[in-house]
Write an enzyme that holds these catalytic residues in place. Structure first.
Site, PDB file in Angstrom:
ATOM      1  N   LYS A  12      21.472  -5.895   2.431  1.00 24.53           N
ATOM      2  CA  LYS A  12      21.014  -4.511   2.260  1.00 24.53           C
ATOM      3  C   LYS A  12      21.294  -4.016   0.842  1.00 24.53           C
ATOM      4  CE  LYS A  12      21.727  -2.709   6.959  1.00 24.53           C
ATOM      5  NZ  LYS A  12      22.396  -1.630   7.701  1.00 24.53           N
ATOM      6  N   ASP A  66      20.566   2.479   8.507  1.00 24.06           N
ATOM      7  CA  ASP A  66      20.822   1.872   9.812  1.00 24.06           C
ATOM      8  C   ASP A  66      19.501   1.287  10.278  1.00 24.06           C
ATOM      9  OD1 ASP A  66      23.113   1.528  11.760  1.00 24.06           O
ATOM     10  OD2 ASP A  66      21.468   2.092  13.090  1.00 24.06           O
ATOM     11  N   PHE A 146      18.066 -11.906   4.953  1.00 21.38           N
ATOM     12  CA  PHE A 146      19.269 -11.893   5.797  1.00 21.38           C
ATOM     13  C   PHE A 146      18.836 -11.596   7.232  1.00 21.38           C
ATOM     14  CE2 PHE A 146      19.834  -7.348   6.745  1.00 21.38           C
ATOM     15  CZ  PHE A 146      18.975  -6.775   5.811  1.00 21.38           C
ATOM     16  N   GLY A 147      19.796 -11.562   8.127  1.00 24.59           N
ATOM     17  CA  GLY A 147      19.532 -11.177   9.516  1.00 24.59           C
ATOM     18  C   GLY A 147      18.446 -12.025  10.158  1.00 24.59           C
ATOM     19  N   TYR A 148      17.474 -11.356  10.755  1.00 23.13           N
ATOM     20  CA  TYR A 148      16.426 -12.042  11.515  1.00 23.13           C
ATOM     21  C   TYR A 148      15.225 -12.423  10.644  1.00 23.13           C
ATOM     22  CZ  TYR A 148      19.320 -10.168  15.245  1.00 23.13           C
ATOM     23  OH  TYR A 148      20.400  -9.872  16.052  1.00 23.13           O
ATOM     24  N   ASP A 149      15.345 -12.300   9.328  1.00 25.57           N
ATOM     25  CA  ASP A 149      14.227 -12.606   8.416  1.00 25.57           C
ATOM     26  C   ASP A 149      13.602 -13.990   8.646  1.00 25.57           C
ATOM     27  OD1 ASP A 149      14.244 -10.165   7.193  1.00 25.57           O
ATOM     28  OD2 ASP A 149      15.270 -10.825   5.367  1.00 25.57           O
ATOM     29  N   LYS A 169       9.309  -8.862  -0.209  1.00 26.39           N
ATOM     30  CA  LYS A 169       9.755  -8.258   1.057  1.00 26.39           C
ATOM     31  C   LYS A 169       9.741  -6.730   0.936  1.00 26.39           C
ATOM     32  CE  LYS A 169      13.643  -7.798   4.233  1.00 26.39           C
ATOM     33  NZ  LYS A 169      15.020  -8.162   4.616  1.00 26.39           N
TER      34      LYS A 169
HETATM   35  P1  IMP Z   1      23.302  -2.154  10.921  1.00 24.64           P
HETATM   36  O1  IMP Z   1      24.304  -2.483   9.889  1.00 24.64           O
HETATM   37  O2  IMP Z   1      23.872  -1.648  12.207  1.00 24.64           O
HETATM   38  O3  IMP Z   1      22.209  -1.259  10.398  1.00 24.64           O
HETATM   39  O4  IMP Z   1      22.658  -3.563  11.312  1.00 24.64           O
HETATM   40  C1  IMP Z   1      21.367  -3.901  11.027  1.00 24.64           C
HETATM   41  C2  IMP Z   1      21.094  -5.286  11.605  1.00 24.64           C
HETATM   42  O5  IMP Z   1      19.704  -5.365  11.940  1.00 24.64           O
HETATM   43  C3  IMP Z   1      21.320  -6.389  10.570  1.00 24.64           C
HETATM   44  O6  IMP Z   1      22.630  -6.896  10.643  1.00 24.64           O
HETATM   45  C4  IMP Z   1      20.271  -7.420  10.987  1.00 24.64           C
HETATM   46  O7  IMP Z   1      20.755  -8.184  12.052  1.00 24.64           O
HETATM   47  C5  IMP Z   1      19.127  -6.539  11.483  1.00 24.64           C
HETATM   48  N1  IMP Z   1      18.236  -6.205  10.344  1.00 24.64           N
HETATM   49  C6  IMP Z   1      18.038  -4.981   9.804  1.00 24.64           C
HETATM   50  N2  IMP Z   1      17.188  -5.037   8.770  1.00 24.64           N
HETATM   51  C7  IMP Z   1      16.855  -6.323   8.639  1.00 24.64           C
HETATM   52  C8  IMP Z   1      16.024  -7.003   7.720  1.00 24.64           C
HETATM   53  O8  IMP Z   1      15.444  -6.459   6.767  1.00 24.64           O
HETATM   54  N3  IMP Z   1      15.897  -8.320   7.927  1.00 24.64           N
HETATM   55  C9  IMP Z   1      16.519  -8.989   8.941  1.00 24.64           C
HETATM   56  N4  IMP Z   1      17.351  -8.409   9.791  1.00 24.64           N
HETATM   57  C10 IMP Z   1      17.514  -7.067   9.653  1.00 24.64           C
END
Ligand code: IMP
Length: 189
Positions: A12, A66, A146-149, A169
């Site tokens: 992020k 968030d 990152f995450g589900y990308d 992106k």
């Molecule tokens: P937060 O810190 O509670 O907002 O968690 C957001 C979570 O959503 C991340 O840890 C990812 O698992 C997922 N996420 C949010 N935005 C993205 C993104 O741009 N790409 C991939 N996963 C995302």
């Protein structure tokens, strides 16, 4: 304006810094500020919790995101719980868990949601939201993001978000859209 970026998520931070690079803001990393527990029921509540806490503690403006992924076949799960899906500790484990949950489901539709909040120490709050719809693959692809990308191919694209540069992106993503709306509001155009 000095703005503390109220997140410890390196992915992020990278995207927020890239999106706001051309604003005349001094972006500060979150250092030594304990983040509140995300007890809200919505993205808006959780983003406000994070941004307002950091603005109060640092006495600077604070920007929080968030976000989450909402999967149609799972009735919108994991949504605001995306970061702790299945109680698992890494992106890879959560991706594999999601694939397991989707096994046998023909409907692979999903959307990302991002709510970005800019909070002032005075308590003033501005809220911006962005969404990105797409399809989930059957196996991860790509090393970026990152995450589900690595599982997510946006509508109209052939590559996953993890196969795109930060700029590519950003141009289409949920977070990119929310941050673009913030920039438009701040520039007054
Ligand atoms: P937060 O810190 O509670 O907002 O968690 C957001 C979570 O959503 C991340 O840890 C990812 O698992 C997922 N996420 C949010 N935005 C993205 C993104 O741009 N790409 C991939 N996963 C995302």
């Amino acid at each position: 304006m000095t703005v503390t970026v109220a997140t410890g998520n390196a992915g992020k931070v990278r995207e927020i810094a890239a999106a706001l690079a051309d604003l005349d803001w001094e972006l500060r990393p979150l250092q030594g500020v304990p983040m509140p527990e995300e007890t809200g029921a919505t993205y808006e509540e959780n983003a406000a919790l994070k941004a307002c806490t950091v603005a109060l503690v640092t006495r600077t403006a604070a920007l929080a995101d968030d976000s989450g992924i909402e999967v149609e076949a799972l009735n919108g799960e994991p949504g605001i719980y995306s970061a702790r899906f299945g109680g698992l500790g890494s992106d890879l484990e959560r991706n594999l868990y999601l694939l397991e949950k989707l096994r046998g489901h023909a409907n692979r539709r999903a959307k990302f949601v991002s709510v970005v909040i800019l909070a002032q120490p005075s308590g003033q709050v501005e809220t911006y939201r962005g969404e990105l719809s797409g399809t989930l693959l059957e196996a991860p692809r790509g090393e970026g993001g990152f995450g589900y990308d690595p599982l997510f191919v946006p509508d109209g694209q052939t590559r996953t978000l993890a196969e795109m540069s930060v700029a590519e992106k950003q141009a289409i993503s949920h977070r990119g859209k929310a941050l673009a709306a913030l920039k438009t509001a701040k520039r007054g155009n």
